[in-house]
Design a protein around this motif. Sequence first.
Motif, PDB file in Angstrom:
ATOM      1  N   TYR A   1      -8.786   4.879  -3.828  1.00  0.00           N
ATOM      2  CA  TYR A   1      -7.838   3.767  -3.853  1.00  0.00           C
ATOM      3  C   TYR A   1      -7.763   3.230  -5.270  1.00  0.00           C
ATOM      4  CZ  TYR A   1      -7.867   3.918   1.201  1.00  0.00           C
ATOM      5  OH  TYR A   1      -7.741   4.343   2.504  1.00  0.00           O
TER       6      TYR A   1
ATOM      7  N   THR B   1       0.437   5.134   0.497  1.00  0.00           N
ATOM      8  CA  THR B   1      -0.535   6.133   0.925  1.00  0.00           C
ATOM      9  C   THR B   1       0.067   7.527   0.798  1.00  0.00           C
ATOM     10  OG1 THR B   1      -1.512   4.574   2.496  1.00  0.00           O
ATOM     11  CG2 THR B   1      -2.026   6.898   2.806  1.00  0.00           C
TER      12      THR B   1
ATOM     13  N   VAL C   1      -2.739   0.678  -4.441  1.00  0.00           N
ATOM     14  CA  VAL C   1      -2.669  -0.695  -3.933  1.00  0.00           C
ATOM     15  C   VAL C   1      -1.969  -1.537  -4.986  1.00  0.00           C
ATOM     16  CG1 VAL C   1      -3.960  -2.639  -2.991  1.00  0.00           C
ATOM     17  CG2 VAL C   1      -4.853  -0.308  -2.750  1.00  0.00           C
TER      18      VAL C   1
ATOM     19  N   PHE D   1       0.848  -1.183   0.000  1.00  0.00           N
ATOM     20  CA  PHE D   1       0.000   0.000   0.000  1.00  0.00           C
ATOM     21  C   PHE D   1       0.890   1.241   0.000  1.00  0.00           C
ATOM     22  CE2 PHE D   1      -2.550  -3.331   1.878  1.00  0.00           C
ATOM     23  CZ  PHE D   1      -3.803  -3.148   1.315  1.00  0.00           C
TER      24      PHE D   1
END
Length: 216
Positions: free
Chosen positions: A94, A39, A56, A37
Motif C-alpha cells: 500500500y 486497488t 491510497v 483507494f
Amino acid sequence: PFFVQVESDATLNFASASRRQAPAAVRSANENNQTLFATFNILRADNQKMDHTGIVLNNDYTTAYEINADLEKMFGSAYTTSLYSINQNIKLAYNAMSHKDAQSSFISMGYRAEEAGQYTIALENPEDLLEYENVLLHDNLTNTTTNLLYTTYTFDTERTQDDGRFTIQFIGRHNTATDIANIYSTNASTSKIIKDNQLYIIRDGQTYNAAGILVE
C-alpha cells in the motif's frame, strides 16, 4: 491493519476479552479531506493466480514512508506472482500519497511472474475513482498506454521480477484544482454506444474509445 503469514491452512482466533475502543483517527475529523483507494490486480490467465496492490490517496499523506499509511510488500520463501508499487526503492503493498503527488508523478509499478505466460493488470474498483479523468498504465517495454478506468491490460512475460516495466499515472479532471474538495463531483454520467462497429464510451460529454483514449 494486521499482517499474518501462515505455513498452511489454519484458523485464527482473535480474543474479544478486555477489548477497548480505539480513538478516532485525526484524519477522519476532516470531512472535506476524503480518502480514495485505487486497488490494482495482477492475474495469471492459465490458473487464476492473483495478487494486488493499493494506492491510497489523501491530502494528509506525503511521498515519505509513513507508519499506518504505507505498507511494505512482504515476500515469503516461495517465488509467487506479486504486484507492488515502488517508492524510494521500497516495494509497497500500500502506497499512500496526496492527490497532488499522484497527479504530478509517474508511480513505478513492479511485478513478479512465477511462470512465463500471459498476465492481466486491472483496476479493481474503477467506479470509486471516476473523479479522475484517467488512471493510465504505461508499459515501457511495448510503449503502450491503457486507461484502466475503462479496460484491462494483458501482456506476455517470462518468469521474472521487473521493477521498471510499468508506471501508473493519475490525471484529474480538466480545469480543476488539486484540492480534494474541488476534485469531487457527483454529476458524472457515463454511457456506451456502438458506432461503425466500434464501442465508444461517452462520459461528461467527452468520447473515449474502448481502450479509454479520448477521441477528438
